[in-house]
Write a protein that holds these residues in place. Structure first.
Motif, short mmCIF file in Angstrom:
data_model
loop_
_atom_site.label_atom_id
_atom_site.label_comp_id
_atom_site.label_asym_id
_atom_site.label_seq_id
_atom_site.Cartn_x
_atom_site.Cartn_y
_atom_site.Cartn_z
N GLY A 138 5.50 1.82 7.82
CA GLY A 138 4.86 2.33 6.64
C GLY A 138 5.78 2.64 5.37
N HIS A 139 7.03 2.30 5.43
CA HIS A 139 7.76 2.39 4.44
C HIS A 139 8.55 1.73 3.75
CE1 HIS A 139 11.25 2.80 7.06
NE2 HIS A 139 10.39 3.84 7.56
N GLU B 256 3.86 3.06 0.21
CA GLU B 256 3.07 2.35 -0.80
C GLU B 256 2.74 3.27 -2.00
OE1 GLU B 256 -0.91 -0.35 -0.86
OE2 GLU B 256 0.05 -0.09 1.15
N GLY B 257 2.56 2.58 -3.14
CA GLY B 257 2.26 3.28 -4.27
C GLY B 257 3.11 4.10 -5.07
N LEU C 94 5.11 -1.73 -3.63
CA LEU C 94 3.71 -2.63 -3.39
C LEU C 94 3.50 -2.81 -2.20
CD1 LEU C 94 4.64 -5.12 -6.19
CD2 LEU C 94 3.07 -3.05 -6.46
N PRO C 95 2.27 -3.31 -1.68
CA PRO C 95 2.07 -3.44 -0.37
C PRO C 95 2.97 -4.60 0.44
CG PRO C 95 -0.11 -3.40 -1.57
CD PRO C 95 1.23 -3.38 -2.54
N ALA C 96 3.54 -5.49 -0.25
CA ALA C 96 4.28 -6.62 0.28
C ALA C 96 5.70 -5.87 0.48
CB ALA C 96 4.28 -7.67 -0.72
N ASP C 97 6.03 -4.59 0.02
CA ASP C 97 7.31 -4.01 0.15
C ASP C 97 7.43 -3.38 1.43
OD1 ASP C 97 8.18 -5.09 -2.32
OD2 ASP C 97 7.30 -3.33 -3.47
N ILE C 98 6.19 -2.99 2.00
CA ILE C 98 6.10 -1.91 3.24
C ILE C 98 6.20 -2.65 4.40
CG2 ILE C 98 4.60 -0.28 4.24
CD1 ILE C 98 5.53 0.25 1.22
N ASP C 99 7.03 -1.98 5.34
CA ASP C 99 7.45 -2.70 6.79
C ASP C 99 6.13 -2.04 7.59
OD1 ASP C 99 8.27 -0.06 7.55
OD2 ASP C 99 10.44 -0.74 7.22
N GLU C 100 6.50 -2.38 8.94
CA GLU C 100 5.54 -1.90 10.22
C GLU C 100 5.82 -0.40 10.33
OE1 GLU C 100 9.42 -3.30 12.00
OE2 GLU C 100 7.99 -4.04 10.57
#
Length: 129
Positions: free
Chosen positions: A18-19, A66-67, A10-16
């Motif tokens: 991009g993964h 994401e996704g 999900l978007p909240a799982d992604i770090d700076e």
């Protein structure tokens, strides 16, 4: 016995970068393990016991964006040692490639007293079949 469960980034799982963030992988490892416990252990064992992690060993083999959905797999390869056992895990992408894999060591506690308990063979049997 291998237990599987899918996870989608999900978007909240992604770090700076991009993964999926490392802390999210740890959460997914725990969620996978707890889901296995809840699927296999009888309700009376779940009510009386709780597991705690004593060690994580994680190897990062690839990124998840994401996704993207990965399939988590977990299994217990051998007999427990006293109150502890090692649980192996891996997360596979839709291409079948390993993204993350490793081993966690878990200890069994009495839920009400917080004391360590020896894992009896009959307690471990459903996870080893």
């Amino acid at each position: 016995m291998t237990f599987t469960r899918d996870f989608t980034a999900l978007p909240a799982d992604i770090d700076e970068l991009g993964h999926v963030n490392n802390a999210v992988w740890v959460r997914w490892i725990q969620d996978l393990s707890v889901s296995h416990w809840e699927a296999v252990a009888p309700p009376e064992q779940q009510a009386a016991h709780v597991w705690v992690v004593t060690r994580h060993e994680i190897d990062y083999r690839g990124n998840v964006v994401e996704g993207e959905t990965v399939t988590g797999e977990t299994w217990i390869p051998g007999e427990p040692r006293g109150a502890r056992f090692d649980r192996h895990f891996r997360f596979l992408g839709t291409d079948g490639k390993v993204r993350v894999e490793g081993v966690t060591t878990w200890a069994l506690l009495d839920r009400h007293t917080g004391r360590l308990l020896r894992i009896r063979p009959e307690f471990a049997a459903p996870f080893l079949e």
